[in-house]
Write an enzyme that holds these catalytic residues in place. Sequence first.
Site, PDB file in Angstrom:
ATOM      1  CB  SER A  30      -0.948  -0.016   1.202  1.00 57.84           C
ATOM      2  OG  SER A  30      -0.218  -0.135   2.402  1.00 57.84           O
ATOM      3  CD  GLU A 105       8.426  -6.532  -1.982  1.00 60.89           C
ATOM      4  OE1 GLU A 105       7.489  -5.724  -1.967  1.00 60.89           O
ATOM      5  OE2 GLU A 105       8.684  -7.268  -1.001  1.00 60.89           O
TER       6      GLU A 105
END
Length: 229
Positions: A30, A105
């Site tokens: 988010s 990531e």
Amino acid sequence: MDAREMKIKAAAAALEHVENGMRLGIGTGSTAEEFVRLLAERVADGLSVVGVPTSERTARLCLELGVPLKSLDELPELDLTIDGADEVDGRLRLIKGGGGALLREKIVAAASSRMIVIADETKVVETLGAFKLPIEVNPFGMVATRIAIERVAARLGLSGAIEVRRSGDGNYMTDGGHYILDASFGRIPDADALAITLNAIPGVVEHGLFINMASIAIIAGPAGARTLT
Ligand code: 5RP
């Protein structure tokens, strides 16, 4: 200031580090999504950057908002990665993977000259481990891998439930087709040792301890954003 406003503040501060022509790793979660929204506004105003997304979810948002993307194979060396975190300690060690994208990531961050972490104050901890440590594992032999993790963790004085992450009726599956084990070790006094030890287990694809990867962390709180170096 509510949680979303703090994420936007951290994302906005990170955007100041983005320069024309940069090759950018773009994180997942988010907070990273707030960064994508702000970045898209700058791109619409003429900023020229190319992003490499760390998940299919981030790729979809970037494409929807008009942020140009390439794959990491097309752009294997990046100037800067901007990503969120689940925990960050005073030595900029991280727990990541709450959003399930830890493998990509970590690969993208490792291909970047710099990594900027963006987070709100709630993510800053003295010792990593209150957040369950995500460990991405190959589906083959997952039970044997879990037992191996329990054994090596016990040697480091760590114990606690290790649960398979679920999604709907089945196991959560990462973009790479792996499962995630969430380990409730609690306080991890020697995160460096745990990171090395986990990497030595054959069924472990990657784990959510990011050690020596973040260059700075931009932490937003009610009073504004501060930088951890
Ligand atoms: C995804 C991640 C996220 O960066 C991490 O979970 C933080 O997410 P959020 O910004 O939603 O709190 O590691 O794999």
